[in-house]
Design a protein around this motif. Structure first.
Motif, mmCIF file in Angstrom:
data_model
loop_
_atom_site.group_PDB
_atom_site.id
_atom_site.type_symbol
_atom_site.label_atom_id
_atom_site.label_comp_id
_atom_site.label_asym_id
_atom_site.label_seq_id
_atom_site.Cartn_x
_atom_site.Cartn_y
_atom_site.Cartn_z
ATOM 1 N N ALA A 160 0.827 -1.207 0.000
ATOM 2 C CA ALA A 160 0.000 0.000 0.000
ATOM 3 C C ALA A 160 0.862 1.258 0.000
ATOM 4 O O ALA A 160 0.564 2.232 -0.703
ATOM 5 C CB ALA A 160 -0.930 -0.007 1.216
ATOM 6 N N LYS A 161 1.935 1.241 0.747
ATOM 7 C CA LYS A 161 2.807 2.416 0.854
ATOM 8 C C LYS A 161 3.600 2.664 -0.424
ATOM 9 O O LYS A 161 3.842 3.814 -0.795
ATOM 10 C CB LYS A 161 3.775 2.237 2.031
ATOM 11 C CG LYS A 161 3.106 2.269 3.400
ATOM 12 C CD LYS A 161 4.123 1.996 4.504
ATOM 13 C CE LYS A 161 3.480 2.024 5.874
ATOM 14 N NZ LYS A 161 4.450 1.705 6.958
ATOM 15 N N THR A 162 4.012 1.599 -1.083
ATOM 16 C CA THR A 162 4.888 1.744 -2.252
ATOM 17 C C THR A 162 4.142 1.652 -3.584
ATOM 18 O O THR A 162 4.721 1.923 -4.633
ATOM 19 C CB THR A 162 5.989 0.666 -2.222
ATOM 20 O OG1 THR A 162 5.379 -0.636 -2.225
ATOM 21 C CG2 THR A 162 6.847 0.812 -0.973
ATOM 22 N N GLY A 163 2.882 1.233 -3.547
ATOM 23 C CA GLY A 163 2.085 1.163 -4.776
ATOM 24 C C GLY A 163 2.485 0.041 -5.711
ATOM 25 O O GLY A 163 2.446 0.197 -6.928
ATOM 26 N N ASN A 164 2.846 -1.111 -5.144
ATOM 27 C CA ASN A 164 3.231 -2.267 -5.961
ATOM 28 C C ASN A 164 2.256 -3.425 -5.758
ATOM 29 O O ASN A 164 1.742 -3.622 -4.655
ATOM 30 C CB ASN A 164 4.648 -2.736 -5.598
ATOM 31 C CG ASN A 164 5.699 -1.693 -5.894
ATOM 32 O OD1 ASN A 164 6.455 -1.302 -5.019
ATOM 33 N ND2 ASN A 164 5.744 -1.228 -7.134
ATOM 34 N N PRO A 165 2.013 -4.217 -6.802
ATOM 35 C CA PRO A 165 1.097 -5.353 -6.692
ATOM 36 C C PRO A 165 1.595 -6.400 -5.697
ATOM 37 O O PRO A 165 2.782 -6.441 -5.357
ATOM 38 C CB PRO A 165 1.070 -5.938 -8.115
ATOM 39 C CG PRO A 165 1.642 -4.873 -8.988
ATOM 40 C CD PRO A 165 2.588 -4.096 -8.145
ATOM 41 N N VAL A 166 0.662 -7.261 -5.267
ATOM 42 C CA VAL A 166 0.993 -8.362 -4.369
ATOM 43 C C VAL A 166 0.461 -9.664 -4.958
ATOM 44 O O VAL A 166 -0.700 -9.740 -5.354
ATOM 45 C CB VAL A 166 0.381 -8.175 -2.968
ATOM 46 C CG1 VAL A 166 0.742 -9.366 -2.072
ATOM 47 C CG2 VAL A 166 0.848 -6.895 -2.334
ATOM 48 N N VAL A 167 1.320 -10.666 -5.025
ATOM 49 C CA VAL A 167 0.899 -12.005 -5.446
ATOM 50 C C VAL A 167 1.116 -12.946 -4.271
ATOM 51 O O VAL A 167 2.216 -13.020 -3.721
ATOM 52 C CB VAL A 167 1.706 -12.492 -6.670
ATOM 53 C CG1 VAL A 167 1.321 -13.926 -7.021
ATOM 54 C CG2 VAL A 167 1.461 -11.578 -7.855
ATOM 55 N N THR A 168 0.049 -13.635 -3.874
ATOM 56 C CA THR A 168 0.126 -14.550 -2.729
ATOM 57 C C THR A 168 -0.076 -15.985 -3.201
ATOM 58 O O THR A 168 -1.089 -16.288 -3.840
ATOM 59 C CB THR A 168 -0.933 -14.208 -1.676
ATOM 60 O OG1 THR A 168 -0.769 -12.850 -1.252
ATOM 61 C CG2 THR A 168 -0.796 -15.123 -0.460
ATOM 62 N N PHE A 169 0.893 -16.846 -2.901
ATOM 63 C CA PHE A 169 0.824 -18.262 -3.257
ATOM 64 C C PHE A 169 0.322 -19.041 -2.036
ATOM 65 O O PHE A 169 0.968 -19.037 -0.983
ATOM 66 C CB PHE A 169 2.200 -18.767 -3.686
ATOM 67 C CG PHE A 169 2.699 -18.143 -4.952
ATOM 68 C CD1 PHE A 169 2.440 -18.726 -6.185
ATOM 69 C CD2 PHE A 169 3.415 -16.949 -4.927
ATOM 70 C CE1 PHE A 169 2.900 -18.156 -7.365
ATOM 71 C CE2 PHE A 169 3.877 -16.363 -6.092
ATOM 72 C CZ PHE A 169 3.619 -16.955 -7.320
ATOM 73 N N TYR A 170 -0.824 -19.676 -2.184
ATOM 74 C CA TYR A 170 -1.460 -20.376 -1.067
ATOM 75 C C TYR A 170 -1.151 -21.874 -1.102
ATOM 76 O O TYR A 170 -1.420 -22.555 -2.083
ATOM 77 C CB TYR A 170 -2.972 -20.167 -1.099
ATOM 78 C CG TYR A 170 -3.382 -18.748 -0.760
ATOM 79 C CD1 TYR A 170 -3.597 -18.373 0.566
ATOM 80 C CD2 TYR A 170 -3.539 -17.789 -1.757
ATOM 81 C CE1 TYR A 170 -3.957 -17.074 0.889
ATOM 82 C CE2 TYR A 170 -3.905 -16.493 -1.440
ATOM 83 C CZ TYR A 170 -4.115 -16.135 -0.118
ATOM 84 O OH TYR A 170 -4.471 -14.849 0.192
#
Length: 443
Positions: free
Chosen positions: A67-77
């Motif tokens: 949120a602070k840096t404005g980059n996407p997040v990919v979460t591997f479950y």
């Protein structure tokens, strides 16, 4: 059965050339930052073990950094679940992750990738992502299939990737973890980094084929407008009367919604699919191109009772509320409420030969020419003849433009050019919303 894959293996396949900076590497969660498909991105990877409270703290910290840096997040479950030995701390951690995912929604793209077991609280987080990729090696469920079966509710394939696709939870199904990582990287490259940045621009390419109105197919109609081989279809296993895909037009990223055909109605599932996709595009200011050719919403009281009307209202509200650039292309039939819901656009293109009307022409002539039909010798033939005449004279592309229901009429061969021009015109669109906390559309 899910195949366990180490966090190191998955991250190496996801990041460009396997290069990334490790943020956390101990416990059941590995987190890292690097470049995927040329885009800076955070990745969180469950390693198969039970998730402890300290692991959920890592996840929340990564989401906060995104949120602070404005980059996407990919979460591997890939986890057997929460560490139940920790008692209520496990429940608190799951709630904290859910809150962080909701807080980040619409700020940066969140992509969930299910490569192993993903249930309960993790399933809630995965289903809340913007896009959910599920490997056929993975399992995604809210209630464990064996628990449901023990209670007498056993369904074939429960928890599988195909099951999640039919339920509208899995956006994309792939064969294995490696393909899932590659698809996630591809999506990271095509989506904007955040809600304030513009979409990526790619090398333009001519469409694979021209628009064929005689042999209509939603996917092929979309292919006649978008750049060749640029489409990433989402929700292919859900709501099959609507096609949704991210793609490029003249090198610019767009979202495409295309209805199946003139004789196919839109059920509640199809409508829900379209609404979900348009909200994704609107959240990140991705222009939406809608190809309209449908008999309208399904004429079914049962579908209405099951939520059809509610979902139709949601679709109309979604299009009306969306502030991203919107281009509607009427390729066939756009009648009544279907036009109202789908053609709420900044610019509407009517393709010559289309039908735009408040009521289906066959139904309209039974009212307008009732006396003439009653005095005829062959009602069916006379109705068809009058309906064709009425459609050609009163419901044509030219008539739609004259009535203000479309902005321009073009031949089928000119649709791609018209869409490119419309998107270019709307590229600087700016819209201000009325002050409010949020709308209250039907959900």
């Amino acid at each position: 059965m899910a195949i366990a894959t180490t966090g190191k293996d998955v991250l190496a396949k996801f990041f460009d050339e396997g290069a990334y900076s490790v943020l956390y590497a101990q416990g059941a969660v590995t987190a890292a930052f690097g470049s995927a498909n040329g885009t800076p991105v955070y990745a969180v990877c469950q390693t198969g073990a039970a998730v402890a409270a300290k692991d959920t703290e890592k996840i929340v910290k990564v989401l906060d950094m995104a949120a602070k840096t404005g980059n996407p997040v990919v979460t591997f479950y890939n986890s057997v679940g929460a560490k139940i030995e920790e008692g209520l701390a496990a429940l608190s951690g799951s709630a904290a992750v859910a809150a962080a995912v909701a807080k980040l929604s619409g700020v940066v793209p969140q992509i969930a990738v299910v490569t192993g077991v993903c249930g309960a609280g993790s399933a809630l987080a995965a289903a809340s992502a913007d896009i959910c990729i599920v490997s056929k090696e993975g399992e995604l469920f809210l209630t464990a299939p064996f628990t449901s079966a023990a209670a007498g509710d056993k369904l074939e394939g429960a928890g599988s990737a195909e099951f999640a696709a039919k339920a509208g939870v899995a956006s994309i199904v792939v064969d294995n973890a490696e393909e899932a990582a590659k698809k996630a990287a591809e999506l990271v490259g095509i989506l904007p980094a955040n809600n304030l940045s513009g979409p990526a621009v790619f090398e333009p390419a001519e469409p694979a084929a021209a628009l064929n109105l005689a042999k209509y197919c939603a996917a092929e109609a979309a292919a006649s407008i978008i750049d060749a081989d640029s489409a990433i279809e989402l929700y292919a296993g859900y709501g099959e009367s609507v096609y949704t895909a991210l793609a490029t037009v003249a090198g610019n990223v767009v979202g495409v919604v295309a209805t199946k055909g003139a004789e196919d109605g839109l059920c509640r599932v199809c409508v829900s699919k379209a609404s979900r996709f348009v909200r994704l595009c609107d959240a990140f200011s991705i222009p939406v191109v809608t190809l309209i050719n449908t008999d309208g919403f399904v004429k079914s009281a049962s579908d209405d009772q099951a939520g059809g009307l509610r979902e139709a209202a949601r679709l109309a509200g979604t299009y009306a509320d969306a502030t991203t650039a919107k281009v509607a292309v009427i390729t066939g039939k756009a009648v009544g409420a279907a036009y109202t819901a789908l053609a709420n656009a900044d610019l509407t293109i009517a393709v010559e030969g289309c039908t735009v009307a408040p009521l289906d022409p066959k139904a309209a002539v039974t009212v307008l020419y009732k006396e003439e039909l009653d005095n005829g010798t062959n009602i069916a033939a006379d109705t068809a003849k009058l309906a064709a005449k009425y459609a050609a004279e009163e419901c044509s592309a030219a008539a739609a433009v004259e009535a203000g229901l479309a902005d321009v009429a073009v031949a089928a061969a000119g649709v791609r050019g018209a869409v490119v021009s419309a998107l270019d015109m709307l590229s600087t669109k700016r819209t201000q919303r009325l002050p409010k906390k949020h709308g209250n559309m039907s959900l």
